[in-house]
Design an enzyme around this catalytic site. Sequence first.
Site, PDB file in Angstrom:
ATOM      1  N   GLY A   1       0.996  -1.440   0.079  1.00  0.00           N
ATOM      2  CA  GLY A   1       0.071  -0.001   0.065  1.00  0.00           C
ATOM      3  C   GLY A   1       0.818   1.302  -0.021  1.00  0.00           C
ATOM      4  CG  ASP A   2       0.398   3.762   2.383  1.00  0.00           C
ATOM      5  OD1 ASP A   2      -0.356   4.485   2.054  1.00  0.00           O
ATOM      6  OD2 ASP A   2       0.745   3.061   3.096  1.00  0.00           O
TER       7      ASP A   2
ATOM      8  N   GLY B   1       1.009   5.243  -4.329  1.00  0.00           N
ATOM      9  CA  GLY B   1       0.964   6.484  -5.109  1.00  0.00           C
ATOM     10  C   GLY B   1      -0.217   6.066  -6.265  1.00  0.00           C
ATOM     11  CE  LYS B   2      -3.552   1.850  -4.182  1.00  0.00           C
ATOM     12  NZ  LYS B   2      -2.939   0.871  -3.125  1.00  0.00           N
ATOM     13  N   GLY B   3      -3.163   7.169  -6.060  1.00  0.00           N
ATOM     14  CA  GLY B   3      -4.142   8.280  -6.375  1.00  0.00           C
ATOM     15  C   GLY B   3      -3.272   9.093  -7.336  1.00  0.00           C
ATOM     16  CE  LYS B   4       2.560  12.058  -9.582  1.00  0.00           C
ATOM     17  NZ  LYS B   4       4.301  12.417  -9.113  1.00  0.00           N
TER      18      LYS B   4
ATOM     19  CG  ASN C   1      -9.247  -0.064   4.716  1.00  0.00           C
ATOM     20  OD1 ASN C   1      -9.763   0.676   4.058  1.00  0.00           O
ATOM     21  ND2 ASN C   1      -8.638  -1.121   4.767  1.00  0.00           N
TER      22      ASN C   1
ATOM     23  N   GLY D   1      -5.800   5.539   2.003  1.00  0.00           N
ATOM     24  CA  GLY D   1      -5.514   7.078   2.221  1.00  0.00           C
ATOM     25  C   GLY D   1      -4.833   7.461   0.883  1.00  0.00           C
ATOM     26  CG  HIS D   2      -6.351   7.445  -2.591  1.00  0.00           C
ATOM     27  ND1 HIS D   2      -5.547   6.532  -3.051  1.00  0.00           N
ATOM     28  CD2 HIS D   2      -7.484   7.097  -2.939  1.00  0.00           C
ATOM     29  CE1 HIS D   2      -6.187   5.520  -3.222  1.00  0.00           C
ATOM     30  NE2 HIS D   2      -7.525   5.806  -3.019  1.00  0.00           N
ATOM     31  CB  THR D   3      -1.785  12.426  -0.452  1.00  0.00           C
ATOM     32  OG1 THR D   3      -1.880  11.754   0.881  1.00  0.00           O
ATOM     33  CG2 THR D   3      -1.601  14.089  -0.250  1.00  0.00           C
TER      34      THR D   3
ATOM     35  CD  GLN E   1      -6.925  -1.352   1.690  1.00  0.00           C
ATOM     36  OE1 GLN E   1      -7.682  -1.878   1.088  1.00  0.00           O
ATOM     37  NE2 GLN E   1      -7.167   0.025   2.272  1.00  0.00           N
TER      38      GLN E   1
END
Length: 427
Positions: free
Chosen positions: A12-13, A15-18, A38, A40-42, A223
Amino acid sequence: MPGIVIVGVQWGDEGKGKATDLLGDRTDWVVKFNGGNNAGHTVVIGDEKYALHLLPSGILSPGVNAVIGNGVVVDLEVLFAEIEALNSRGIDTSRLRVSANAHIITHYHRTLDKVTERFLGKRMIGTTGRGIGPTYADKINRVGIRVQDLFDEKILRQKVEGALEQKNHLLLKVYNRRAITCDEVVDELLAYTDRLRPLVADTSLLLNDALDAGDVVVFEGGQATMLDIDHGTYPFVTSSSATAGGASTGSGVGPNRLDRIVGIVKAYTTRVGSGPFPTELHDEQGEWLRKRGFEFGTTTGRARRVGWYDAPITRYATRINGITDLVLTKLDILTGLDEIPVCVAYDVDGERFDEVPVNQTDFHHSVPVYELLPGWQEDISGVRVFEDLPQAAQDYVLALEAMSGTRVSVIGVGPARDGVIVRHDLV
Ligand code: IMP
Protein backbone atom coordinates in the site's frame (compact mmCIF):
# COMPACT_ATOMS: atom_id res chain seq x y z
CA MET A 1 -8.95 -0.35 -24.14
CA PRO A 2 -11.75 0.74 -21.83
CA GLY A 3 -11.40 -1.30 -18.60
CA ILE A 4 -8.26 -0.37 -16.62
CA VAL A 5 -7.44 -1.75 -13.19
CA ILE A 6 -5.01 -0.02 -10.84
CA VAL A 7 -3.53 -2.09 -8.03
CA GLY A 8 -0.79 -1.65 -5.47
CA VAL A 9 2.17 -4.00 -5.84
CA GLN A 10 3.62 -3.86 -2.32
CA TRP A 11 1.91 -3.11 1.03
CA GLY A 12 0.00 0.00 0.00
CA ASP A 13 0.79 3.69 -0.18
CA GLU A 14 2.58 3.32 -3.51
CA GLY A 15 0.95 6.47 -4.90
CA LYS A 16 -2.10 5.06 -6.68
CA GLY A 17 -4.05 8.29 -6.35
CA LYS A 18 -1.54 9.97 -8.56
CA ALA A 19 -1.83 7.28 -11.23
CA THR A 20 -5.62 7.56 -11.38
CA ASP A 21 -5.21 11.26 -11.50
CA LEU A 22 -2.76 10.91 -14.38
CA LEU A 23 -5.42 9.03 -16.33
CA GLY A 24 -7.92 11.74 -15.33
CA ASP A 25 -8.53 13.44 -18.67
CA ARG A 26 -9.13 10.15 -20.45
CA THR A 27 -11.25 8.66 -17.68
CA ASP A 28 -15.04 8.60 -17.74
CA TRP A 29 -15.57 6.47 -14.63
CA VAL A 30 -13.53 5.68 -11.52
CA VAL A 31 -14.57 2.72 -9.40
CA LYS A 32 -13.47 1.79 -5.90
CA PHE A 33 -13.97 -1.97 -5.61
CA ASN A 34 -12.53 -3.03 -2.23
CA GLY A 35 -11.68 -1.77 1.24
CA GLY A 36 -13.15 1.27 2.92
CA ASN A 37 -11.82 4.29 4.73
CA ASN A 38 -8.69 2.37 5.70
CA ALA A 39 -7.18 3.67 2.46
CA GLY A 40 -5.52 7.00 2.08
CA HIS A 41 -4.75 8.81 -1.13
CA THR A 42 -2.99 12.14 -1.16
CA VAL A 43 -3.46 14.01 -4.41
CA VAL A 44 -1.70 17.29 -5.09
CA ILE A 45 -3.34 19.60 -7.63
CA GLY A 46 -1.55 22.92 -8.03
CA ASP A 47 -1.01 24.24 -4.51
CA GLU A 48 -3.90 22.23 -3.10
CA LYS A 49 -3.43 18.94 -1.29
CA TYR A 50 -6.35 16.54 -0.93
CA ALA A 51 -6.31 13.58 1.44
CA LEU A 52 -9.08 11.12 0.65
CA HIS A 53 -9.86 7.98 2.63
CA LEU A 54 -13.06 6.59 1.22
CA LEU A 55 -13.88 8.43 -1.97
CA PRO A 56 -12.02 7.35 -5.11
CA SER A 57 -9.43 9.96 -6.07
CA GLY A 58 -11.03 10.34 -9.51
CA ILE A 59 -13.71 12.41 -7.81
CA LEU A 60 -11.26 15.31 -8.07
CA SER A 61 -11.33 15.27 -11.87
CA PRO A 62 -14.19 17.33 -13.26
CA GLY A 63 -16.65 15.32 -15.35
CA VAL A 64 -15.57 11.92 -14.04
CA ASN A 65 -18.25 9.58 -12.65
CA ALA A 66 -17.14 8.09 -9.35
CA VAL A 67 -18.48 4.74 -8.13
CA ILE A 68 -18.25 3.00 -4.77
CA GLY A 69 -18.73 -0.63 -5.78
CA ASN A 70 -20.35 -3.57 -4.01
CA GLY A 71 -16.97 -4.82 -2.76
CA VAL A 72 -16.43 -1.73 -0.62
CA VAL A 73 -17.39 -1.31 3.05
CA VAL A 74 -18.85 2.13 3.69
CA ASP A 75 -18.69 4.24 6.84
CA LEU A 76 -21.50 6.72 6.23
CA GLU A 77 -20.13 9.32 8.61
CA VAL A 78 -16.84 9.35 6.69
CA LEU A 79 -18.62 9.30 3.33
CA PHE A 80 -20.61 12.44 4.05
CA ALA A 81 -17.76 14.20 5.85
CA GLU A 82 -15.56 13.73 2.75
CA ILE A 83 -18.33 14.84 0.39
CA GLU A 84 -18.94 17.98 2.47
CA ALA A 85 -15.24 18.77 2.77
CA LEU A 86 -14.82 18.58 -1.01
CA ASN A 87 -17.98 20.59 -1.69
CA SER A 88 -16.76 23.33 0.66
CA ARG A 89 -13.60 23.58 -1.47
CA GLY A 90 -15.65 23.89 -4.64
CA ILE A 91 -15.32 20.27 -5.85
CA ASP A 92 -18.47 18.87 -7.44
CA THR A 93 -19.38 15.41 -6.11
CA SER A 94 -22.78 15.06 -7.78
CA ARG A 95 -21.48 12.29 -10.07
CA LEU A 96 -20.85 9.90 -7.19
CA ARG A 97 -22.83 6.65 -7.07
CA VAL A 98 -22.83 4.00 -4.35
CA SER A 99 -23.70 0.33 -4.88
CA ALA A 100 -26.92 -0.81 -3.19
CA ASN A 101 -25.01 -3.99 -2.27
CA ALA A 102 -22.04 -2.39 -0.52
CA HIS A 103 -21.80 -3.25 3.17
CA ILE A 104 -22.03 -0.66 5.94
CA ILE A 105 -19.49 -0.17 8.71
CA THR A 106 -21.43 0.46 11.91
CA HIS A 107 -20.54 1.60 15.37
CA TYR A 108 -20.16 -2.01 16.59
CA HIS A 109 -17.72 -2.88 13.80
CA ARG A 110 -15.44 0.00 14.76
CA THR A 111 -15.67 -0.97 18.44
CA LEU A 112 -14.91 -4.63 17.72
CA ASP A 113 -11.93 -3.76 15.50
CA LYS A 114 -10.32 -1.83 18.34
CA VAL A 115 -11.05 -4.27 21.16
CA THR A 116 -9.99 -7.37 19.23
CA GLU A 117 -6.69 -5.72 18.33
CA ARG A 118 -6.08 -4.86 21.96
CA PHE A 119 -6.99 -8.42 22.91
CA LEU A 120 -4.47 -9.88 20.43
CA GLY A 121 -1.62 -8.13 22.25
CA LYS A 122 1.69 -9.08 20.64
CA ARG A 123 -0.15 -10.87 17.84
CA MET A 124 -2.02 -7.73 16.78
CA ILE A 125 -2.48 -7.06 13.04
CA GLY A 126 -1.94 -3.32 13.39
CA THR A 127 -5.26 -2.50 11.70
CA THR A 128 -6.37 1.04 10.99
CA GLY A 129 -9.11 0.60 13.62
CA ARG A 130 -11.80 1.67 11.16
CA GLY A 131 -13.95 -1.46 11.52
CA ILE A 132 -12.89 -2.96 8.18
CA GLY A 133 -12.20 -6.55 9.31
CA PRO A 134 -15.35 -7.00 11.44
CA THR A 135 -17.53 -5.60 8.63
CA TYR A 136 -16.13 -8.04 6.07
CA ALA A 137 -16.42 -10.84 8.63
CA ASP A 138 -20.14 -10.07 8.98
CA LYS A 139 -20.49 -10.02 5.20
CA ILE A 140 -18.99 -13.49 4.92
CA ASN A 141 -21.02 -14.70 7.91
CA ARG A 142 -24.15 -13.35 6.19
CA VAL A 143 -25.08 -11.04 9.04
CA GLY A 144 -23.94 -7.79 7.41
CA ILE A 145 -25.93 -4.61 6.82
CA ARG A 146 -26.04 -3.41 3.22
CA VAL A 147 -26.68 0.05 1.80
CA GLN A 148 -30.10 -1.05 0.50
CA ASP A 149 -31.19 -2.12 4.02
CA LEU A 150 -31.29 1.52 5.07
CA PHE A 151 -34.38 2.05 2.93
CA ASP A 152 -36.45 -0.58 4.74
CA GLU A 153 -36.48 0.25 8.43
CA LYS A 154 -38.15 -3.00 9.46
CA ILE A 155 -35.53 -5.12 7.74
CA LEU A 156 -32.77 -2.89 9.04
CA ARG A 157 -33.95 -3.32 12.62
CA GLN A 158 -34.19 -7.09 12.24
CA LYS A 159 -30.70 -7.32 10.83
CA VAL A 160 -29.10 -5.04 13.40
CA GLU A 161 -30.86 -6.89 16.21
CA GLY A 162 -29.64 -10.23 14.86
CA ALA A 163 -26.07 -8.99 14.56
CA LEU A 164 -26.06 -7.40 18.01
CA GLU A 165 -27.26 -10.58 19.66
CA GLN A 166 -23.85 -12.14 19.01
CA LYS A 167 -21.80 -8.96 19.30
CA ASN A 168 -23.14 -7.97 22.68
CA HIS A 169 -22.24 -11.36 24.12
CA LEU A 170 -18.72 -10.81 22.90
CA LEU A 171 -18.51 -7.21 24.03
CA LEU A 172 -19.92 -7.90 27.49
CA LYS A 173 -18.50 -11.29 28.34
CA VAL A 174 -15.22 -11.47 26.48
CA TYR A 175 -14.10 -7.87 26.11
CA ASN A 176 -15.71 -6.41 29.21
CA ARG A 177 -17.31 -3.54 27.31
CA ARG A 178 -20.82 -2.10 27.48
CA ALA A 179 -23.53 -3.56 25.26
CA ILE A 180 -24.66 -1.59 22.19
CA THR A 181 -28.40 -1.06 21.69
CA CYS A 182 -30.24 -1.66 18.43
CA ASP A 183 -31.77 1.82 18.65
CA GLU A 184 -28.48 3.67 18.83
CA VAL A 185 -27.18 1.84 15.75
CA VAL A 186 -30.40 2.17 13.74
CA ASP A 187 -30.86 5.85 14.64
CA GLU A 188 -27.32 6.64 13.59
CA LEU A 189 -27.78 4.89 10.24
CA LEU A 190 -31.25 6.28 9.48
CA ALA A 191 -29.92 9.82 9.94
CA TYR A 192 -28.14 9.35 6.58
CA THR A 193 -30.93 7.85 4.46
CA ASP A 194 -32.18 11.07 2.87
CA ARG A 195 -28.72 12.12 1.80
CA LEU A 196 -27.81 8.59 0.72
CA ARG A 197 -30.89 7.84 -1.38
CA PRO A 198 -29.95 9.87 -4.48
CA LEU A 199 -26.49 8.31 -4.56
CA VAL A 200 -27.57 4.67 -4.51
CA ALA A 201 -27.67 2.72 -7.76
CA ASP A 202 -27.24 -0.65 -9.43
CA THR A 203 -23.62 0.21 -10.10
CA SER A 204 -22.90 -3.07 -11.91
CA LEU A 205 -25.51 -2.12 -14.50
CA LEU A 206 -24.15 1.43 -14.79
CA LEU A 207 -20.60 0.21 -15.32
CA ASN A 208 -21.47 -2.47 -17.85
CA ASP A 209 -23.56 0.02 -19.81
CA ALA A 210 -20.65 2.47 -19.69
CA LEU A 211 -18.25 -0.18 -21.04
CA ASP A 212 -20.77 -1.07 -23.77
CA ALA A 213 -20.80 2.59 -24.76
CA GLY A 214 -16.99 2.62 -25.05
CA ASP A 215 -16.32 4.69 -21.93
CA VAL A 216 -12.99 4.41 -20.13
CA VAL A 217 -13.57 2.87 -16.69
CA VAL A 218 -10.75 2.87 -14.13
CA PHE A 219 -10.98 0.39 -11.25
CA GLU A 220 -8.98 1.80 -8.37
CA GLY A 221 -7.78 -0.83 -5.89
CA GLY A 222 -7.40 0.05 -2.23
CA GLN A 223 -4.44 -1.35 -0.24
CA ALA A 224 -2.21 -3.65 -2.29
CA THR A 225 -1.19 -7.13 -3.40
CA MET A 226 0.72 -8.03 -0.22
CA LEU A 227 -2.29 -6.97 1.89
CA ASP A 228 -4.80 -9.00 -0.15
CA ILE A 229 -6.86 -11.43 1.93
CA ASP A 230 -5.90 -14.38 -0.32
CA HIS A 231 -2.53 -13.45 -1.77
CA GLY A 232 -0.99 -11.21 0.87
CA THR A 233 1.07 -11.96 3.95
CA TYR A 234 -1.85 -13.57 5.80
CA PRO A 235 -2.88 -12.98 8.57
CA PHE A 236 -1.15 -9.58 8.40
CA VAL A 237 -3.44 -8.41 5.62
CA THR A 238 -6.59 -6.43 5.12
CA SER A 239 -9.91 -8.26 4.82
CA SER A 240 -10.71 -7.61 1.15
CA SER A 241 -9.57 -8.60 -2.34
CA ALA A 242 -7.04 -5.92 -3.18
CA THR A 243 -5.75 -7.68 -6.30
CA ALA A 244 -7.04 -7.41 -9.88
CA GLY A 245 -9.59 -10.22 -9.47
CA GLY A 246 -11.28 -8.09 -6.82
CA ALA A 247 -12.01 -5.46 -9.47
CA SER A 248 -14.37 -7.92 -11.09
CA THR A 249 -16.13 -9.34 -8.03
CA GLY A 250 -16.12 -5.99 -6.24
CA SER A 251 -17.86 -4.14 -9.04
CA GLY A 252 -19.99 -6.66 -10.94
CA VAL A 253 -18.00 -6.41 -14.17
CA GLY A 254 -16.77 -9.58 -15.90
CA PRO A 255 -13.02 -10.30 -15.88
CA ASN A 256 -12.91 -10.30 -19.67
CA ARG A 257 -13.73 -6.60 -19.62
CA LEU A 258 -10.58 -5.69 -17.70
CA ASP A 259 -8.18 -4.83 -20.50
CA ARG A 260 -5.20 -3.37 -18.72
CA ILE A 261 -3.83 -4.07 -15.27
CA VAL A 262 -1.60 -1.31 -13.97
CA GLY A 263 0.59 -2.08 -10.94
CA ILE A 264 1.81 0.81 -8.83
CA VAL A 265 5.17 0.18 -7.19
CA LYS A 266 7.38 2.47 -5.14
CA ALA A 267 11.11 2.71 -5.96
CA TYR A 268 11.65 1.42 -2.41
CA THR A 269 9.26 -0.38 -0.03
CA THR A 270 7.00 0.68 2.85
CA ARG A 271 4.54 -1.06 5.09
CA VAL A 272 2.15 0.00 7.86
CA GLY A 273 1.13 -2.41 10.61
CA SER A 274 2.60 -5.77 11.58
CA GLY A 275 3.89 -8.66 9.49
CA PRO A 276 6.92 -9.81 7.53
CA PHE A 277 8.95 -7.29 5.52
CA PRO A 278 12.31 -8.76 4.44
CA THR A 279 14.04 -5.57 3.26
CA GLU A 280 12.99 -3.48 6.26
CA LEU A 281 15.62 -1.03 7.53
CA HIS A 282 16.01 -0.33 11.22
CA ASP A 283 18.98 1.99 10.93
CA GLU A 284 19.65 5.62 9.99
CA GLN A 285 19.29 4.71 6.29
CA GLY A 286 15.68 3.85 7.11
CA GLU A 287 15.21 7.12 9.00
CA TRP A 288 16.63 8.98 6.01
CA LEU A 289 14.24 7.23 3.57
CA ARG A 290 11.23 7.78 5.86
CA LYS A 291 11.91 11.50 6.22
CA ARG A 292 12.83 12.07 2.59
CA GLY A 293 9.84 10.10 1.30
CA PHE A 294 7.53 11.59 3.95
CA GLU A 295 6.40 8.09 4.90
CA PHE A 296 3.68 8.78 7.44
CA GLY A 297 0.16 7.36 7.02
CA THR A 298 -2.53 9.50 5.37
CA THR A 299 -5.24 7.73 7.35
CA THR A 300 -3.60 7.14 10.71
CA GLY A 301 -0.53 9.41 10.69
CA ARG A 302 1.56 6.38 11.76
CA ALA A 303 5.24 6.34 10.75
CA ARG A 304 5.55 3.74 7.99
CA ARG A 305 8.12 0.96 8.11
CA VAL A 306 10.60 1.47 5.26
CA GLY A 307 13.08 -0.65 3.31
CA TRP A 308 14.77 -1.21 -0.04
CA TYR A 309 13.09 -2.32 -3.25
CA ASP A 310 12.14 -6.00 -3.32
CA ALA A 311 12.16 -7.40 -6.86
CA PRO A 312 10.61 -10.84 -6.08
CA ILE A 313 7.57 -9.03 -4.64
CA THR A 314 7.01 -7.13 -7.88
CA ARG A 315 7.42 -10.34 -9.87
CA TYR A 316 4.88 -12.02 -7.57
CA ALA A 317 2.43 -9.13 -7.97
CA THR A 318 2.87 -9.24 -11.75
CA ARG A 319 1.90 -12.90 -11.69
CA ILE A 320 -1.02 -12.64 -9.24
CA ASN A 321 -2.60 -9.62 -10.93
CA GLY A 322 -1.56 -10.12 -14.54
CA ILE A 323 0.07 -6.69 -14.51
CA THR A 324 0.52 -5.23 -18.00
CA ASP A 325 2.15 -1.93 -16.97
CA LEU A 326 4.05 -0.70 -13.95
CA VAL A 327 4.02 2.83 -12.58
CA LEU A 328 7.25 3.27 -10.63
CA THR A 329 6.71 6.05 -8.09
CA LYS A 330 8.98 8.24 -5.96
CA LEU A 331 12.19 7.61 -7.90
CA ASP A 332 13.34 11.11 -6.88
CA ILE A 333 13.44 10.07 -3.22
CA LEU A 334 16.49 7.87 -3.96
CA THR A 335 18.53 10.78 -5.33
CA GLY A 336 21.75 11.36 -3.37
CA LEU A 337 22.67 7.74 -2.64
CA ASP A 338 26.04 6.41 -3.84
CA GLU A 339 24.72 2.89 -4.19
CA ILE A 340 21.16 1.55 -4.03
CA PRO A 341 20.59 -1.97 -2.71
CA VAL A 342 17.89 -3.96 -4.54
CA CYS A 343 16.66 -7.28 -3.17
CA VAL A 344 16.90 -9.90 -5.96
CA ALA A 345 16.21 -13.11 -3.97
CA TYR A 346 15.96 -14.37 -0.39
CA ASP A 347 18.15 -16.51 1.76
CA VAL A 348 16.13 -18.76 4.05
CA ASP A 349 18.40 -20.65 6.44
CA GLY A 350 21.00 -21.11 3.71
CA GLU A 351 18.58 -21.93 0.91
CA ARG A 352 18.13 -19.42 -1.92
CA PHE A 353 14.58 -18.47 -2.97
CA ASP A 354 14.24 -16.53 -6.22
CA GLU A 355 10.48 -16.16 -5.76
CA VAL A 356 8.36 -15.14 -2.77
CA PRO A 357 8.22 -18.32 -0.64
CA VAL A 358 4.76 -19.89 -0.49
CA ASN A 359 5.34 -20.92 3.11
CA GLN A 360 4.69 -18.16 5.62
CA THR A 361 7.45 -19.26 8.00
CA ASP A 362 9.98 -19.12 5.17
CA PHE A 363 8.88 -15.60 4.27
CA HIS A 364 9.21 -14.56 7.92
CA HIS A 365 12.77 -15.92 7.91
CA SER A 366 13.73 -14.47 4.52
CA VAL A 367 16.96 -12.50 4.53
CA PRO A 368 17.32 -10.37 1.41
CA VAL A 369 20.04 -11.09 -1.13
CA TYR A 370 21.05 -7.66 -2.40
CA GLU A 371 22.49 -6.41 -5.64
CA LEU A 372 24.06 -2.95 -5.38
CA LEU A 373 23.10 -0.60 -8.19
CA PRO A 374 24.93 2.72 -8.77
CA GLY A 375 23.12 5.83 -7.47
CA TRP A 376 22.90 9.38 -8.88
CA GLN A 377 23.26 12.84 -7.36
CA GLU A 378 21.40 15.07 -9.84
CA ASP A 379 17.96 16.51 -9.05
CA ILE A 380 15.57 14.56 -11.31
CA SER A 381 12.29 16.19 -10.25
CA GLY A 382 12.12 18.36 -13.39
CA VAL A 383 12.89 15.55 -15.85
CA ARG A 384 9.99 14.60 -18.17
CA VAL A 385 11.78 12.45 -20.77
CA PHE A 386 13.32 9.10 -19.80
CA GLU A 387 16.55 9.68 -21.75
CA ASP A 388 17.11 12.94 -19.83
CA LEU A 389 17.47 11.04 -16.54
CA PRO A 390 21.05 10.51 -15.30
CA GLN A 391 22.40 7.26 -16.74
CA ALA A 392 22.41 5.58 -13.31
CA ALA A 393 18.73 6.44 -12.79
CA GLN A 394 17.86 5.04 -16.23
CA ASP A 395 19.81 1.90 -15.42
CA TYR A 396 18.04 1.55 -12.06
CA VAL A 397 14.63 1.66 -13.79
CA LEU A 398 15.73 -0.75 -16.55
CA ALA A 399 17.12 -3.19 -13.97
CA LEU A 400 13.84 -3.14 -12.02
CA GLU A 401 11.93 -3.62 -15.26
CA ALA A 402 14.03 -6.64 -16.26
CA MET A 403 13.45 -8.22 -12.82
CA SER A 404 9.70 -7.60 -12.73
CA GLY A 405 8.63 -9.40 -15.89
CA THR A 406 6.59 -6.48 -17.21
CA ARG A 407 7.27 -2.99 -18.54
CA VAL A 408 7.71 0.20 -16.52
CA SER A 409 5.39 2.58 -18.34
CA VAL A 410 5.38 5.59 -16.04
CA ILE A 411 7.97 6.93 -13.58
CA GLY A 412 7.14 9.33 -10.77
CA VAL A 413 9.83 11.95 -10.15
CA GLY A 414 8.04 14.45 -7.89
CA PRO A 415 4.89 15.03 -5.84
CA ALA A 416 3.16 17.42 -8.25
CA ARG A 417 0.53 16.12 -10.63
CA ASP A 418 2.82 16.50 -13.64
CA GLY A 419 5.90 15.05 -11.87
CA VAL A 420 6.02 12.03 -14.16
CA ILE A 421 7.89 10.54 -17.09
CA VAL A 422 5.56 8.65 -19.44
CA ARG A 423 7.28 5.93 -21.47
CA HIS A 424 4.07 4.21 -22.60
CA ASP A 425 0.58 5.72 -22.36
CA LEU A 426 -1.70 3.93 -19.93
CA VAL A 427 -4.76 4.41 -22.11
P1 IMP B 1 -7.32 -2.96 8.15
O1 IMP B 1 -7.43 -2.80 6.68
O2 IMP B 1 -7.66 -1.70 8.91
O3 IMP B 1 -8.04 -4.14 8.69
O4 IMP B 1 -5.76 -3.22 8.49
C1 IMP B 1 -5.12 -4.41 8.09
C2 IMP B 1 -3.71 -4.14 7.62
O5 IMP B 1 -3.74 -3.43 6.39
C3 IMP B 1 -2.89 -3.27 8.57
O6 IMP B 1 -1.55 -3.71 8.53
C4 IMP B 1 -3.01 -1.89 7.96
O7 IMP B 1 -1.95 -1.05 8.35
C5 IMP B 1 -2.98 -2.22 6.50
N1 IMP B 1 -3.61 -1.21 5.66
C6 IMP B 1 -4.93 -1.00 5.50
N2 IMP B 1 -5.15 -0.01 4.63
C7 IMP B 1 -3.94 0.40 4.21
C8 IMP B 1 -3.51 1.39 3.25
O8 IMP B 1 -4.28 2.09 2.59
N3 IMP B 1 -2.17 1.50 3.11
C9 IMP B 1 -1.29 0.73 3.78
N4 IMP B 1 -1.65 -0.20 4.65
C10 IMP B 1 -2.96 -0.37 4.86
